[in-house]
Design an enzyme around this catalytic site. Structure first.
Site, PDB file in Angstrom:
ATOM      1  N   LYS A 181      22.813  52.827  54.375  1.00  0.00           N
ATOM      2  CA  LYS A 181      21.520  52.177  54.119  1.00  0.00           C
ATOM      3  C   LYS A 181      21.789  50.895  53.347  1.00  0.00           C
ATOM      4  O   LYS A 181      22.086  50.922  52.160  1.00  0.00           O
ATOM      5  CB  LYS A 181      20.582  53.085  53.300  1.00  0.00           C
ATOM      6  N   GLY A 234      24.821  49.091  43.008  1.00  0.00           N
ATOM      7  CA  GLY A 234      23.544  48.435  42.749  1.00  0.00           C
ATOM      8  C   GLY A 234      23.227  48.435  41.265  1.00  0.00           C
ATOM      9  O   GLY A 234      24.133  48.454  40.418  1.00  0.00           O
ATOM     10  N   SER A 235      21.947  48.446  40.963  1.00  0.00           N
ATOM     11  CA  SER A 235      21.514  48.288  39.577  1.00  0.00           C
ATOM     12  C   SER A 235      21.670  49.593  38.795  1.00  0.00           C
ATOM     13  O   SER A 235      21.730  50.682  39.372  1.00  0.00           O
ATOM     14  CB  SER A 235      20.044  47.866  39.559  1.00  0.00           C
ATOM     15  N   ASN A 236      21.680  49.450  37.472  1.00  0.00           N
ATOM     16  CA  ASN A 236      21.813  50.641  36.620  1.00  0.00           C
ATOM     17  C   ASN A 236      20.618  51.574  36.722  1.00  0.00           C
ATOM     18  O   ASN A 236      20.773  52.795  36.706  1.00  0.00           O
ATOM     19  CB  ASN A 236      22.015  50.217  35.162  1.00  0.00           C
ATOM     20  N   GLY A 239      20.927  53.389  40.029  1.00  0.00           N
ATOM     21  CA  GLY A 239      22.177  54.165  40.062  1.00  0.00           C
ATOM     22  C   GLY A 239      22.134  55.379  39.154  1.00  0.00           C
ATOM     23  O   GLY A 239      22.601  56.463  39.526  1.00  0.00           O
ATOM     24  N   GLU A 256      28.653  52.217  41.285  1.00  0.00           N
ATOM     25  CA  GLU A 256      29.154  50.995  40.636  1.00  0.00           C
ATOM     26  C   GLU A 256      27.943  50.120  40.342  1.00  0.00           C
ATOM     27  O   GLU A 256      27.201  49.762  41.259  1.00  0.00           O
ATOM     28  CB  GLU A 256      30.147  50.272  41.539  1.00  0.00           C
ATOM     29  N   CYS A 290      28.581  41.068  40.520  1.00  0.00           N
ATOM     30  CA  CYS A 290      28.678  42.032  39.407  1.00  0.00           C
ATOM     31  C   CYS A 290      29.754  41.586  38.435  1.00  0.00           C
ATOM     32  O   CYS A 290      29.683  41.890  37.243  1.00  0.00           O
ATOM     33  CB  CYS A 290      28.968  43.424  39.942  1.00  0.00           C
ATOM     34  N   GLN A 337      14.445  37.808  42.093  1.00  0.00           N
ATOM     35  CA  GLN A 337      15.640  37.424  41.340  1.00  0.00           C
ATOM     36  C   GLN A 337      15.433  36.063  40.670  1.00  0.00           C
ATOM     37  O   GLN A 337      15.855  35.853  39.530  1.00  0.00           O
ATOM     38  CB  GLN A 337      16.863  37.402  42.253  1.00  0.00           C
ATOM     39  N   GLU A 391      22.179  42.123  31.860  1.00  0.00           N
ATOM     40  CA  GLU A 391      22.627  41.422  33.066  1.00  0.00           C
ATOM     41  C   GLU A 391      21.493  40.544  33.606  1.00  0.00           C
ATOM     42  O   GLU A 391      20.395  41.035  33.855  1.00  0.00           O
ATOM     43  CB  GLU A 391      23.032  42.450  34.129  1.00  0.00           C
TER      44      GLU A 391
END
Ligand code: NAP
Length: 499
Positions: A181, A234-236, A239, A256, A290, A337, A391
């Site tokens: 995906k 992807g993002s925290n 994730g 990650e 990243c 973004q 980030e």
């Protein structure tokens, strides 16, 4: 390389070796962030049923694929390498239009994906366990690595070719079947990956692609009882939630996530080298990596000259549509973004950091038709500030001044993330002390914070990473489970046995 489409010119999912429309009958336009008038295509906004169908197709294909000799699986990847090499330019152009990075960066990303496929094609000959001595006479003991089954790969938009390649190649060569995906922002490049796998001869159902929203498609994959592992980048926030869901089902997960990477520059550094590395690390790919350099930790003696050169470099950068020659930095990937970049810039000002260059959305002419932001640099940043801690994922450098090496190391480590870091110095003793004590998964000396190679493990410490490293041999190990074999060749009943 044209995208496969239906009679109405819309893209399809790739399920069970067929190009099929989404059960939802819904599609989303894929617009270039560099020019919103440019639509790359309409891609399935799939739902739960499509994800379920893909898992069932992958489940049906698993036994035969797992039984296929690993070198033969590797040869299909090798065929994909040859096809990608012959279409590098077309693929890079699609990637550039879809994600917004410059054509040179897009070519670099495609080459990196090809390197990963090359590496894992060869891994088909090297899926090894260990042979170890047994405590018991005439007993042969060893371990073998076997595939997990159906695995789900969930990928971000910032490396829309390299990340699907670096996850799918190790999963496939080790004998798993895959449902990918991709991010909703970048379905085109992932669709081309599926097209090439099909052409390379991947059997039906071994590799499946479902495009659509993370909520419907992603959650269905993560929660599906037939999915035996999830590999996420992807993002925290996403994730960590996904990690909890996988933990509840007791399945393997690798996630990650974000970074807040520091480049430390000591007084004795080669100034030109540091400036070039930081400009590349911070503004390359519009800061949407990243591993991007988002913090510069500068020793007081060199800081004024370093900052002056970085500001000059930022102001010289040619920002625009990455398809055009001479463009060095493209747009933010989407409106969300762009807003995040601008919000962090405002926040940094409110926190008391001093803006030396950039800080604005670029407007006028072609800029009005895309999501362009200026390369930005702040000085006077303190470690407690949010611009130092969080980030941004945009072209924003936060400079912190420090007195000596120990303070530089402390500041470099004073964030929750632990992906990458670099140090610029001519003192090899200090460089080695930094390598030893910096809390990151990847450390560079006199080199930008960005970059990775197929044969070297990639990933982060602390809040950045959960699970095994990606790429390299470790990346393939994630997709396997160990079996320990005890083979008794006495041919007679034992009088004693150790348990
Ligand atoms: P994201 O918003 O977390 O999305 C990543 C993927 O997760 C997308 O495919 C997304 O689908 C999907 N998703 C969203 N909600 C989901 C859910 N509930 N269940 C399952 N999947 C779901 O991240 P992004 O904005 O694409 O990527 C940027 C982030 O990736 C940054 O934080 C960056 O640092 C990180 N990153 C890390 C590495 C690394 O190796 N450490 C490498 C590259 C990027 P939709 O697109 O449909 O929402």
């Amino acid at each position: 390389m044209p995208l496969k489409s239906d009679a109405q010119g819309r893209s399809c999912n790739f399920i069970g070796g067929e190009w099929v429309p989404p059960s939802t009958a819904e599609y989303a336009p894929n617009r270039s962030p560099a020019n919103l008038d440019e639509v790359l295509g309409h891609f399935p906004a799939s739902g739960r049923k499509d994800a379920e169908a893909a898992v069932q197709a992958a489940k049906a294909a698993f036994p035969a694929w797992a039984a296929t000799p690993a070198p033969a699986r590797g040869r299909i990847l090798w065929k994909a390498v040859e096809l990608f090499k012959s279409r590098l330019d077309e693929l890079a152009r699609t990637l550039c239009r879809e994600e917004g990075k410059t054509l040179a960066e897009a070519r670099g990303e495609v080459m990196k994906g090809i390197n990963l496929l090359e590496f894992y094609a060869g891994e088909g000959f090297r899926i090894h366990g260990k042979t170890l001595p047994s405590e018991v006479r005439q007993t042969f003991t060893c371990t073998v690595r076997q595939p997990l089954g159906v695995v789900a790969l969930i990928t971000p938009w910032n490396f829309p070719f390299a990340i699907p390649a670096w996850k799918s190649a190790p999963a496939l060569v080790t004998g798993n079947t895959v449902v990918l995906k991709p991010a909703s922002n970048t379905p085109a490049t992932a669709t081309l990956l599926a097209q090439v796998y099909e052409e390379a001869g991947i059997p039906k159902g071994v590799f499946n692609l479902v495009t659509g929203p993370g909520g419907a498609v992603g959650n269905t994959l993560v929660d599906h009882p037939e999915v035996k592992a999830v590999s996420f980048t992807g993002s925290n926030s996403i994730g960590m939630a996904l990690n909890e869901r996988c933990a509840k089902r007791g399945i393997k997960v690798t996630a990650e996530m974000g970074g807040k990477n520091a480049a430390v520059v000591l007084d004795d550094a080669d100034l030109d080298l540091a400036v070039a590395g930081i400009l590349q690390g911070a503004y390359g790919s519009t800061g949407q990596r990243c591993t991007a350099t988002s913090r510069v930790v500068a020793q007081r003696g060199i800081a004024p000259r370093l900052v002056e050169a970085l500001v000059a470099g930022a102001q010289k950068l040619q920002v625009g549509n990455g398809l055009e020659p001479g463009i060095e930095m493209g747009p933010a990937v989407d409106e969300s973004q762009l807003k995040t970049d601008l919000r962090y810039i405002e926040l940094a000002k409110e926190e008391g950091a001093k803006l030396l260059t950039g800080g604005q959305r670029l407007t006028g002419g072609a800029f009005d038709n895309g999501y362009y932001v200026q390369p930005t640099l702040f000085v006077g940043v303190r470690p407690g500030m949010r611009i130092h801690q969080e980030e941004v994922f945009g072209p924003v450098i936060a400079v912190v001044e420090v007195g000596d090496f120990d303070e530089a190391l402390m500041v470099a480590n004073a964030v929750e993330f632990g992906l990458s870091s670099s140090i610029y110095t001519r003192d090899s003793n200090l460089a080695m002390r930094f390598v030893e004590r910096v809390e990151v998964g990847m450390v560079h000396v006199n080199n930008p914070t960005v970059g990775g190679e197929a044969q070297l493990p990639f990933g982060g410490w602390k809040s950045t990473g959960i699970g095994e490293r990606e790429m390299a041999e470790e990346g393939a190990e994630f997709f396997t489970q160990l079996k320990t074999v005890f083979f008794d060749y006495t041919g007679a009943a034992r009088t004693s046995k150790i348990y």
